[in-house]
Write a protein that holds these residues in place. Structure first.
Motif, PDB file in Angstrom:
ATOM      1  N   THR A  89      -9.068  -5.071 -12.958  1.00 50.22           N
ATOM      2  CA  THR A  89      -9.752  -4.634 -11.739  1.00 50.22           C
ATOM      3  C   THR A  89      -8.770  -4.130 -10.691  1.00 50.22           C
ATOM      4  N   ALA A  90      -9.280  -3.329  -9.787  1.00 52.54           N
ATOM      5  CA  ALA A  90      -8.470  -2.813  -8.683  1.00 52.54           C
ATOM      6  C   ALA A  90      -7.932  -3.961  -7.827  1.00 52.54           C
ATOM      7  N   SER A  91      -8.740  -4.992  -7.635  1.00 51.41           N
ATOM      8  CA  SER A  91      -8.278  -6.123  -6.821  1.00 51.41           C
ATOM      9  C   SER A  91      -7.155  -6.883  -7.516  1.00 51.41           C
ATOM     10  N   ASN A  92      -7.201  -6.966  -8.857  1.00 53.69           N
ATOM     11  CA  ASN A  92      -6.097  -7.608  -9.584  1.00 53.69           C
ATOM     12  C   ASN A  92      -4.808  -6.805  -9.421  1.00 53.69           C
ATOM     13  N   LYS A  94      -4.104  -4.839  -6.901  1.00 52.26           N
ATOM     14  CA  LYS A  94      -3.695  -4.971  -5.503  1.00 52.26           C
ATOM     15  C   LYS A  94      -2.903  -6.266  -5.309  1.00 52.26           C
ATOM     16  N   ASN A  95      -3.319  -7.321  -5.990  1.00 47.55           N
ATOM     17  CA  ASN A  95      -2.614  -8.601  -5.899  1.00 47.55           C
ATOM     18  C   ASN A  95      -1.198  -8.536  -6.460  1.00 47.55           C
ATOM     19  N   ASP A 100       0.457   2.823  -5.369  1.00 47.40           N
ATOM     20  CA  ASP A 100      -0.220   3.751  -6.280  1.00 47.40           C
ATOM     21  C   ASP A 100       0.750   4.521  -7.169  1.00 47.40           C
ATOM     22  N   LYS A 109      -5.921   6.983 -11.816  1.00 49.72           N
ATOM     23  CA  LYS A 109      -6.749   6.473 -10.731  1.00 49.72           C
ATOM     24  C   LYS A 109      -8.069   7.239 -10.683  1.00 49.72           C
ATOM     25  N   GLU A 111     -11.423   7.612  -8.358  1.00 55.10           N
ATOM     26  CA  GLU A 111     -11.995   7.309  -7.056  1.00 55.10           C
ATOM     27  C   GLU A 111     -13.458   7.752  -7.028  1.00 55.10           C
TER      28      GLU A 111
END
Length: 120
Positions: A89-92, A94-95, A100, A109, A111
């Protein structure tokens, strides 16, 4: 309640007026749904003739590291490429703290442009 159809926005003033009306209607909708939900909590499902308002189950699965490994191994045994089935996931990402540019070296990517409002 019937809302009048707009004939098009011709200036910023009309756009602001329409935006505020949308906010009002969405707020009213949220309140109406809360009232109906409270009714369903006490009395059960409501059949309007077109739809049924009720609680419906939405299931998802979560796996710890051991479970993910076992899942991937079983996919391989079934002849399925686990890399085509499993997503990050994008949140994973981000962590991870990667920008980018770093991630773009490994993947593409995608969007999605979504029309919505956000609080200031």
């Amino acid at each position: 309640m019937v809302l009048a159809k707009s004939e098009g926005i011709e200036n910023l003033g009309q756009a602001i007026k329409l935006g505020k009306e949308i906010e009002r209607v969405e707020s009213a909708l949220k309140g109406m749904k809360a009232e109906l939900k409270a009714f369903v909590d006490v009395n059960g499902p409501v059949d309007t003739g077109d739809v049924i308002w009720d609680y419906f189950i939405s299931a998802s699965w979560q796996f710890d590291e051991k479970g993910m490994k076992e899942l991937a191994q079983n996919m391989v045994l079934e002849g399925v490429n686990p890399w085509k089935m499993l997503n990050i996931t994008a949140s994973n990402l981000k962590n991870m703290g990667w920008d980018d540019a770093v991630i773009a070296k490994m993947g593409e990517k995608k969007e999605t442009r979504r029309f919505a409002s956000r609080k200031k």
